[in-house]
Design a protein around this motif. Structure first.
Motif, PDB file in Angstrom:
ATOM      1  N   ARG A 131       0.839  -1.204   0.000  1.00  0.00           N
ATOM      2  CA  ARG A 131       0.000   0.000   0.000  1.00  0.00           C
ATOM      3  C   ARG A 131       0.876   1.258   0.000  1.00  0.00           C
ATOM      4  O   ARG A 131       1.960   1.268   0.575  1.00  0.00           O
ATOM      5  N   THR A 132       0.366   2.287  -0.636  1.00  0.00           N
ATOM      6  CA  THR A 132       1.047   3.581  -0.620  1.00  0.00           C
ATOM      7  C   THR A 132       0.727   4.297   0.692  1.00  0.00           C
ATOM      8  O   THR A 132      -0.441   4.491   1.024  1.00  0.00           O
ATOM      9  N   ARG A 171      -9.708   7.817   2.844  1.00  0.00           N
ATOM     10  CA  ARG A 171      -8.839   6.776   2.293  1.00  0.00           C
ATOM     11  C   ARG A 171      -9.399   6.216   0.993  1.00  0.00           C
ATOM     12  O   ARG A 171      -8.680   6.054   0.002  1.00  0.00           O
ATOM     13  N   ILE A 213      -4.291   2.403  -0.570  1.00  0.00           N
ATOM     14  CA  ILE A 213      -3.785   3.503   0.247  1.00  0.00           C
ATOM     15  C   ILE A 213      -3.853   3.137   1.728  1.00  0.00           C
ATOM     16  O   ILE A 213      -4.804   2.497   2.181  1.00  0.00           O
ATOM     17  N   GLU A 259      -7.856   6.339  -2.851  1.00  0.00           N
ATOM     18  CA  GLU A 259      -7.604   5.120  -3.637  1.00  0.00           C
ATOM     19  C   GLU A 259      -8.165   5.249  -5.039  1.00  0.00           C
ATOM     20  O   GLU A 259      -7.545   4.832  -6.012  1.00  0.00           O
TER      21      GLU A 259
END
Length: 469
Positions: free
Chosen positions: A31-32, A45, A56, A49
């Motif tokens: 995930r970033t 969030r 994310i 995404e």
């Protein structure tokens, strides 16, 4: 807070980063990671995404640190800078337009820069550089040469720095401009400092001092002899304070002389001298000459070294009022700085009337600022003078060029040297905090706190003053 890489920063545009208040911080478990002051906001969030097209994870970040990271990595410059065709407009026409626009916006400096593939123009508004124009790299030499011609510089010299001055007139408005040309990797960079402003509008009463500070300062400048020193970093408004003082002292019965680098304001009735160190006209040399010119008031642009400090003390001892600036962090610190320059404590005590420290604090744009609740832990370790229930944060809009700020306010610390403080100085006491507190000397932090409490500025803007308190 870890620095994001260039690739990570490019995941978001400045508008997106500020809108969602997030800063990339690498990856974890596929995930970033995005730093956020709303780490538990599931809707945020999911929206990110969809925007980024990748999984994310939101990581908690201190709001003050997050604000600083956003300002560092995603500087808001408003709408995209305009692309201009220099060939169509002509270098001379563009130069006049840039100066005129900078004057209209209240800018102090114009930066003309060139890089590998393009060139740009930035202007400094309220202490912050804002990009205004971009143009082709091939057009850059024409604009630089136009500036050099106007400033009387050598257009054939492209390897060495050059400094000069020029005057432009448009619509009856005269602009006196200091020019600095610096060779860089891809060509020459030009910085134009706008000078020649009329000081007729400056008044000590309007600078931002409270009633006690104003009374103490006026007491110092109304004395027939002695030294009044203004301290602060570059760009803190010291020159404006000095000129407001000179305007008040500028009377027919007084001979007022100044030596400056550069002359930033013009005042009729005052004899102003431009510093020229290249030919030996230094602050100390000018001061020696001034003493033979029958002066009443002497203004030195800056006390830079021991020789100038000794000459200023001598001028004060022989019956002159001396005004100057010095680089220190506090009003009391100025006294220590003079002693570090070799001035004996008893001479400082005998000649120094008033010591002033000042800073410029950016004010939030009233059109777009927003109020947020004050949360515990928002400013850990800071010595706030009082409690806060809410504070204002910067947002950004067209009115403030998407910086979130519009205008600046000076905050002051004014120290009038009385008998008790003079005695502390003579005995070599360097820490006078307890005595200053008992005397009710208002610090820079206390002045900045009032602006924060009244939601006129942000915590990010005054954070350095609280940290130093």
């Amino acid at each position: 807070m870890a620095e994001p890489t260039t690739a990570q920063r490019d995941l978001l545009t400045p508008d997106q980063a500020w809108h969602y208040r997030v800063v990339p911080a690498g990856e974890a478990d596929g995930r970033t990671l995005l730093l956020s002051d709303r780490p538990g906001d599931e809707a945020l969030r999911q929206e990110l995404e969809v925007l980024l097209g990748a999984p994310i994870a939101l990581k908690a970040a201190d709001p003050v640190e997050l604000e600083r990271a956003l300002g560092t990595h995603y500087r808001r410059t408003g709408q995209p800078s305009r692309r201009i065709d220099l060939g169509a407009r002509g270098a001379e026409h563009l130069l006049h337009d840039l100066v005129h626009e900078a004057r209209q916006l209240g800018s102090s400096d114009i930066h003309i820069e060139v890089y590998a593939d393009a060139a740009r123009v930035r202007i400094r508004i309220d202490g912050l550089l804002v990009e205004r124009y971009r143009y082709g790299k091939a057009d850059h030499p024409a604009l630089v040469n136009r500036v050099k011609v106007q400033a009387g510089l050598d257009i054939s010299e492209k390897r060495l720095p050059q400094d000069g001055r020029m005057v432009l007139e448009r619509e009856g408005q005269r602009s006196d401009i200091r020019v600095s040309v610096l060779p860089t990797l891809h060509g020459e960079k030009v910085v134009l400092r706008l000078l020649g402003q009329d000081a007729g509008h400056l008044r000590i009463d309007d600078l931002g001092m409270d009633a006690r500070q104003l009374a103490d300062y006026q007491d110092g400048v109304r004395r027939p002899h002695g030294i009044v020193l203004i301290s602060g970093p570059t760009g803190s408004g010291k020159t404006t304070t000095l000129y407001a003082t000179l305007k008040q002292l500028n009377e027919v019965r007084r001979n007022v002389v100044t030596v400056e680098d550069p002359i930033e304001y013009t005042l009729e009735g005052i004899n102003q001298v431009q510093l020229r160190e290249g030919i030996g006209l230094t602050f100390a040399q000018a001061l020696r000459t001034f003493l033979r010119q029958d002066p009443d008031v002497i203004m030195l642009g800056e006390i830079r070294d021991a020789e100038t400090a000794q000459m200023a003390i001598r001028a004060a001892l022989t019956g002159h009022l001396v005004l100057s600036t010095i680089h220190t962090n506090s009003a009391w610190g100025t006294l220590s700085r003079l002693m570090d320059m070799g001035v004996p404590p008893f001479l400082v005590a005998a000649t120094l009337n008033t010591s002033v420290a000042q800073r410029l604090v950016r004010l939030l744009c009233p059109a777009c600022k927003r109020t947020a609740p004050w949360e515990a832990g928002l400013a850990p370790g800071l010595k706030l003078p009082g409690a806060l229930h809410a504070h204002a944060v910067a947002v950004g809009c067209t009115a403030c060029h998407y910086t979130g700020y519009k205008g600046r306010q000076a905050v002051y610390e004014v120290l009038r040297l009385d008998g008790e403080l003079a005695e502390l100085l003579r005995t070599g006491t360097h820490d006078a905090g307890a005595v200053l507190g008992r005397k009710g000397i208002r610090t820079l932090a206390a002045s900045a706190y009032e602006l924060l409490r009244d939601q006129r500025t942000s915590l990010e803007e005054v954070h350095p003053l609280f940290s130093a308190a």
